[in-house]
Each structure stands twice: as structure tokens, then as C-alpha cells.
Design an enzyme around this catalytic site. Sequence first.
Site, PDB file in Angstrom:
ATOM      1  N   GLY A 301      39.546  28.938  -8.404  1.00  0.00           N
ATOM      2  CA  GLY A 301      38.136  28.571  -8.307  1.00  0.00           C
ATOM      3  C   GLY A 301      37.267  29.702  -8.817  1.00  0.00           C
ATOM      4  O   GLY A 301      37.677  30.461  -9.702  1.00  0.00           O
ATOM      5  N   GLU A 302      36.045  29.788  -8.290  1.00  0.00           N
ATOM      6  CA  GLU A 302      35.068  30.821  -8.660  1.00  0.00           C
ATOM      7  C   GLU A 302      34.530  30.648 -10.077  1.00  0.00           C
ATOM      8  O   GLU A 302      33.693  31.430 -10.523  1.00  0.00           O
ATOM      9  CB  GLU A 302      35.658  32.241  -8.553  1.00  0.00           C
ATOM     10  N   GLY A 303      35.037  29.686 -10.832  1.00  0.00           N
ATOM     11  CA  GLY A 303      34.695  29.587 -12.239  1.00  0.00           C
ATOM     12  C   GLY A 303      35.593  30.426 -13.118  1.00  0.00           C
ATOM     13  O   GLY A 303      35.302  30.648 -14.299  1.00  0.00           O
TER      14      GLY A 303
END
Length: 334
Positions: A301-303
Site C-alpha cells: 500500500g502507501e502508493g
Amino acid sequence: MSFADSVQRKIDTKTKPIGALGDIEALAKQVCLIQQSLEPQLTKPTMLVFAGDHGIAEEGVSAYPQEVTWQMVMNFVAGGAAINVFTIQNGMDLQVVDAGVNYEFPDDLPIVYRKIAKGTRNFLVDQAMTEWQLNQSLQSGADVLGELHDKGCNVVGFGEMGIANTASAAALISQLIGIPVSEIAGRGTGLNDRQLSHKIQVLEKSFIYHGQIDGVHDVLQTFGGFEIAQMVGAMLEASKRDVLILVDGFIASAAYLCAYKLDQSVKDNAVFCHCSQEQGHRKLLDYLGVNALLDLNLCLGEGSGCALSYPLVKAAVSFINEMASFEDAGVSDA
């Protein structure tokens, strides 16, 4: 000749066999069409990380406690997370949005403050959010995107942080594409077999509790998260403003699915950056009929997938702008 034909002609007359650069050619054409330019430019690329907490975390569907959400936001602010490393490496700005974290951050942090509430409600026993909260989330996301675009940004990556948000995303995807949640829900933050089975049981019980739900707004209100809903609003606004949308993994793709169900034209602007390890992500990508740029077994996640794939986006734009044509290079194409 249509503009799309003009773009294709420019691509096909570069000094290479037709189609030899594969998906890079398709990506270059997509950016040209979004910008309606034969000489596209990427300006002020920005990674948006929306953070929010989820009431469903009370049911033990994550391997980590809820406080990790705010702790990771502080890690983003301090520059210590993977997304910090990758955005710096690849020349992207990073903005962290507090969409609904169960924590009061100090006012002086470099955070975009868009908190709707301190986490959603537990969707096993209630709707995750009220109708007002959903509408406010959609508008807040649109506002965040609009402010970025007004400052010259035309390419935005979408990432997130929120303990238990894979449960929320799995519920949204299952409800909206009609695949059993047991085939969508994955291990999230690293669940073992027993914990994954429990997570699926919780999701199935929540479906029974709420019964038949029709309409994207109602599904999002029932099972969504504030960070997911704000991503939906931001993606829809990005499409309206001809901004390139970089979609990260499982949760960001769930947000995209909601946006797509509300306005299918958002697909024209979307680039899917990677295929997540979450078992439902590939099923969703197949449902949407799209391919991801990377397949690296990521599940962070987190980009992170957006930042890692951004060099490919830059390569596509450099190709269309800088590579010589057969005529320019004096090379025979026949």
C-alpha cells in the site's frame, strides 16, 4: 484525420518496428489523449496518500492494532516510510491526507487535514458512515485534487494507509462485481490461515446483516472507509480535469472501482501501476479488462506501486516527445 489517429501516426513513424515498444506505446498514446497534445508534459507529479481508520478493526480482521494507522502517518511525515524513499527517488511530491484517522495530529504537521471523523463505524453491526459523511468525503477528495491541479499538477498517484482497510476494500469489490468475498479477501497485513478464515467469516456475516444493497453510494456508505471515499472523489475530479490517475494496489483499485461505477469515463485517465499480492486484485483487474504495469508481489500500500511505476510513465512521455521519426533520422521504413 482524428486526433487519436494523429497520435498513432506519430507513434508508428518512430524509428522502430510498429508496436515494438508494446505497453509503453499504449501509455504514451493515453497521456497524449488525456492532454490532447502531441507533445505531452508531466508537471508537478504528486503522490496522495489518504489515511483513515475503520471500525471493522474491532473484529480482529487485521494483524496489526489500529494505532498503527496514526503511527505510520507520523512515519510518512518524518520521511521514514517506503513511499518517502520511492517518491524522492523518482521526483514525486508527497502529500498525506488525514481523511479519518482515529488520532488528533498537531496542527503544524505537513498534513492535509480533511478528517471526517475518527474512523468509520463497525460495518458488522452498522453502516460504516452516514450519508452526510459519505458526501463530505467525496467532496473533500475532489477539493484536494482540485487544489493540486490549480497549482499545476497533472499527474497524481493514489495510495492509502488504514488498518483493516483491506477488509473494507474486499467488501466493496465483492459487492460491486458479484464475486464471493471468500475469493476476494486476502491476508492484508500478513494474516495466517486461521486469521484469514476469521476475516472472511466476519465479512460474510456483515453481508448477511446488511442484506441486499443496491447502488454504488449505498455500498460505499455501508462498507467503505473515509480514505477510500476521498480517493473516489479525487479520482472523479481528476478525470474531469484531465489529470493522469495512477492507481496503486488493492485498496486504491477498490476506490477506482467505485469511481468507475459512478462514471466510466474515469477509465480513460487511469493507469494501473501494479498487481497486488492480495488474491482479489487480479480478479478485479480482469473484471475491469486492464493490465498493470508491474507485477512484483507487492502488498504494502502507501502508493508504493505508483511511485515505482512512475519512471515507466516518464519513459512513455520521453519516447513520444524525443525519439526520432524515420524521416528525422533519415532511416528507411520500407
